[in-house]
Design a protein around this motif. Sequence first.
Motif, mmCIF file in Angstrom:
data_model
loop_
_atom_site.group_PDB
_atom_site.id
_atom_site.type_symbol
_atom_site.label_atom_id
_atom_site.label_comp_id
_atom_site.label_asym_id
_atom_site.label_seq_id
_atom_site.Cartn_x
_atom_site.Cartn_y
_atom_site.Cartn_z
ATOM 1 N N PRO A 38 32.806 44.578 39.462
ATOM 2 C CA PRO A 38 32.890 45.152 38.109
ATOM 3 C C PRO A 38 32.116 44.322 37.079
ATOM 4 C CG PRO A 38 34.961 44.098 38.708
ATOM 5 C CD PRO A 38 34.096 44.079 39.934
ATOM 6 N N LEU A 39 31.659 45.010 36.049
ATOM 7 C CA LEU A 39 30.959 44.357 34.940
ATOM 8 C C LEU A 39 31.974 43.976 33.882
ATOM 9 C CD1 LEU A 39 28.207 43.659 33.528
ATOM 10 C CD2 LEU A 39 28.281 45.963 32.564
ATOM 11 N N ASN A 40 31.935 42.714 33.458
ATOM 12 C CA ASN A 40 32.880 42.237 32.441
ATOM 13 C C ASN A 40 32.227 42.298 31.059
ATOM 14 O OD1 ASN A 40 35.646 40.594 32.397
ATOM 15 N ND2 ASN A 40 34.323 39.829 30.783
ATOM 16 N N ILE A 41 32.904 42.909 30.097
ATOM 17 C CA ILE A 41 32.427 42.957 28.704
ATOM 18 C C ILE A 41 33.502 42.346 27.819
ATOM 19 C CG2 ILE A 41 31.776 44.470 26.786
ATOM 20 C CD1 ILE A 41 30.618 46.390 28.850
ATOM 21 N N THR A 62 35.176 31.531 29.914
ATOM 22 C CA THR A 62 34.124 32.529 30.084
ATOM 23 C C THR A 62 32.839 31.862 30.558
ATOM 24 O OG1 THR A 62 35.099 33.813 28.284
ATOM 25 C CG2 THR A 62 32.850 34.374 28.911
ATOM 26 N N VAL A 63 32.191 32.483 31.540
ATOM 27 C CA VAL A 63 30.889 31.989 32.010
ATOM 28 C C VAL A 63 29.837 32.383 30.978
ATOM 29 C CG1 VAL A 63 29.199 31.997 33.881
ATOM 30 C CG2 VAL A 63 31.629 32.293 34.415
ATOM 31 N N LEU A 64 29.234 31.388 30.333
ATOM 32 C CA LEU A 64 28.219 31.657 29.308
ATOM 33 C C LEU A 64 26.865 31.955 29.924
ATOM 34 C CD1 LEU A 64 29.087 28.870 26.709
ATOM 35 C CD2 LEU A 64 29.866 31.242 26.738
ATOM 36 N N GLN A 65 26.548 31.304 31.031
ATOM 37 C CA GLN A 65 25.293 31.554 31.727
ATOM 38 C C GLN A 65 25.400 31.034 33.159
ATOM 39 O OE1 GLN A 65 22.611 29.150 29.199
ATOM 40 N NE2 GLN A 65 22.519 27.634 30.827
ATOM 41 N N GLY A 66 24.528 31.551 34.030
ATOM 42 C CA GLY A 66 24.503 31.073 35.408
ATOM 43 C C GLY A 66 25.577 31.694 36.273
ATOM 44 N N SER A 124 39.132 26.955 43.935
ATOM 45 C CA SER A 124 39.335 28.405 44.001
ATOM 46 C C SER A 124 39.087 29.007 42.629
ATOM 47 C CB SER A 124 40.762 28.729 44.467
ATOM 48 O OG SER A 124 41.718 28.229 43.530
ATOM 49 N N MET A 125 38.984 30.347 42.582
ATOM 50 C CA MET A 125 38.770 31.044 41.308
ATOM 51 C C MET A 125 39.550 32.360 41.308
ATOM 52 S SD MET A 125 34.751 30.544 40.306
ATOM 53 C CE MET A 125 34.091 31.297 41.796
ATOM 54 N N GLN A 126 39.957 32.767 40.106
ATOM 55 C CA GLN A 126 40.607 34.064 39.940
ATOM 56 C C GLN A 126 40.055 34.758 38.703
ATOM 57 O OE1 GLN A 126 44.886 34.001 39.820
ATOM 58 N NE2 GLN A 126 45.102 33.359 41.952
ATOM 59 N N MET A 127 39.988 36.079 38.785
ATOM 60 C CA MET A 127 39.646 36.894 37.613
ATOM 61 C C MET A 127 40.833 37.792 37.336
ATOM 62 S SD MET A 127 36.514 39.594 36.969
ATOM 63 C CE MET A 127 35.231 38.393 37.259
ATOM 64 N N SER A 168 27.536 35.264 34.796
ATOM 65 C CA SER A 168 27.516 35.206 33.334
ATOM 66 C C SER A 168 28.289 36.371 32.726
ATOM 67 C CB SER A 168 26.060 35.226 32.860
ATOM 68 O OG SER A 168 25.983 35.169 31.468
ATOM 69 N N GLY A 169 29.196 36.067 31.779
ATOM 70 C CA GLY A 169 30.005 37.067 31.106
ATOM 71 C C GLY A 169 31.401 37.198 31.667
ATOM 72 N N ASP A 170 31.633 36.690 32.890
ATOM 73 C CA ASP A 170 32.947 36.846 33.520
ATOM 74 C C ASP A 170 33.990 35.949 32.871
ATOM 75 O OD1 ASP A 170 32.037 38.717 35.279
ATOM 76 O OD2 ASP A 170 31.931 37.387 37.020
ATOM 77 N N ARG A 171 35.198 36.495 32.727
ATOM 78 C CA ARG A 171 36.375 35.739 32.292
ATOM 79 C C ARG A 171 37.129 35.321 33.552
ATOM 80 N NH1 ARG A 171 38.867 32.808 28.318
ATOM 81 N NH2 ARG A 171 41.064 32.642 28.874
ATOM 82 N N VAL A 172 37.187 34.021 33.834
ATOM 83 C CA VAL A 172 37.770 33.551 35.090
ATOM 84 C C VAL A 172 38.635 32.306 34.866
ATOM 85 C CG1 VAL A 172 35.904 34.439 36.537
ATOM 86 C CG2 VAL A 172 35.728 32.129 35.635
#
Length: 515
Positions: free
Chosen positions: A2-5, A218-222, A243-246, A256-260
Motif C-alpha cells: 500500500p501507498l502511505n499518504i 516517518t521515513v523521510l527518504q530512502g 524488526s519493523m511494524q506498520m 519513503s513516506g511510510d509510518r513505521v
Amino acid sequence: MPLNINIGLLGHVDSGKTSLSKILSNISSTAAFDKNPQSKERGITLDLGFSALSIDAPERLKEKTDGLILTFVDCPGHNSLIRTIIGGNLIIDMMILVVDIQKGFEPQTGECLILGEINKKPMIVVLNKIDMIEESKRDTAIEKMTKKVSKTLEPTIFKGTKTIPVSAVKNINIDKLIESIKEEACKLELRRPNDASFLFAFDHCFSIKGSGTILSGTVLQGTIKINDSIEIPSLKMDRKIKSMQMFKKPIEKAISGDRVGICITNFDSKLLERGLICNKGTVETSYATVIKLNRIKYFKRDIKSKTKFHCSIGHETVMATIIIFSNNINEFDFGSEYQYEDMIIENDEDNRHYFALIEFEHPVLIYDDMLLIASKLDTEQTNVCRLAFYGNILVKNSSIDKNSHESFLQRLKIYKEKSREGNVQRLVNDYEIIVINLFKKETDRSKFERMKCKLSTGEVGIISGSFGQSSKVKVQFSSPLSQTTIDSIKSSKSDIKVHLSFKKFIFDKNHRMVQ
C-alpha cells in the motif's frame, strides 16, 4: 504494497482535530487520540498523534498501488506548542485545516495556514462542529463562513481550496470528506526519494519488555530493511534493525513516506524522546548554517542582523543569532561576495536576494536541504504572527570544533561598505595634495596606502602615504589636476571634499580592507 499518504490535521486549539482524526480512522497507533495522561487531564492535544485509514486505491492509482493508507497526523493547536506543530509539518504530504464554524479563523489557524504555505502541500479546509448550530440556521451559517474562508485564502497559494462542512462528533459529511481526500491523493506528486540515503524522523521512543526499543516515526527518504544498520547521530551510536511494524502489522521493508515502528536492541529509550536516525553520515551535527532567507509577510516586526530567533529544524527548536547578507545572485556560492545587511528591506527596489547565517546556541542535527523556520515565540501578544522567516539549508558547518567554526565563517565573504570623508588642506603641486580629517589621529594610516579616493570635483587619486604626526595623508594623481580644482584649493573659501570607500569583510581575522 500500500501507498502511505501522511495528512496533517492542523488548526486552533479546541477546533475538533482529535475528534476528526478518530472518526476518520480505522487504525490507531500507540500515539493516537490524546492517550498521553497529561492530554486527558488538560483536555487538549499536547503531542503529535497518529492514526490511519486503510482503503482500496482509487481507480486512477491502481496501477501504482493496491491500496492506500491515509495516516492522520493530529497536531496540537495551543499557541505554546507551535514547536511541535512545526515538527509535524516536516512529514506531511497533505493538510486538513480544521476551523470551528462558530469561531472562524483564530490566531493559531493563521499560523497553521502559514506553515501550509511554507510546505506548499495541498490543503482541504474543514468547517467542524456544524452540529452545534441550530438546523434551521445551519445552511446560512455554512454559506457565510465558507465565503469568509474563501476571502481569507484569496491572497494565499490556497485560493480556490475546497471547504467541507462536517461534524466529527455526529458523523455528518465524513464520507464526503474522505472522498475529497481521495481526490486530492490522486493529484499528489509524491516524488519520494527512495534511492536516497535512508533518513527517518521519529517522534516517539519507548521500550517493550522482551522485544527492545521502538522508534516510531516517518521515513523521510530512502528505504530500510530488517537487519540493516542505522546510525543514531545525536548519540554517535550504530544499531541493527531487529524488526519493523506498520500500524501493528509486521513488515520486511519500509520506503519513503511510510509510518513505521522500528525495533532496535541494546538501547535505553530514556536517552531520546524524538529525533533522527539514518544511514551513517547522512546527518551531521552543526553549530552554523546558511539559508536563502524567505520573509513571512504576516510577521510585522523588523528582521535584523545580530537578533536572536527561535529556529525550528526538524523536531528541535534552538535559539540562534542571525546575520543577514545579500547580493543580486539567487544562488549561494562560497566564492561570491555578499553585502552585510542591518535588516531586511521590504519592497526592495534593488531586487536583492537575502541570505542568513544562522549560528545556533548549541549544536543541532542537520541534513542537506533541511527546512528551517525562525520564529519569535517569546512575544506576549496572542493575536500576532510569530513566524518570521524560513529557508532550506544551503551549506552547514559540519564540525563543532571552535577552529573549524572560525574557518567556516572566514569562507563567507560578507562585507560591510565603509566610507570616510575628509577635506583638501593644501596643494603640494599639480599632481599631489595634502588631506585632513579623513582619519582619526590614532588610525594606522599605512593600512590605507595605495587606496583610491575621489575628490568632490571628480578627480580620482591614490593615498601615497602619511604626512606628519597628525592624521594627514598625501594623495597623488596620475594626471595633473584641472585648473579649476587648483584654483579652488588655492582660494581661501575652498570646500573640496575627499571621499574614500572600501569593503571590510566581517569574518576576516586580518581585518583587511578591499576596494
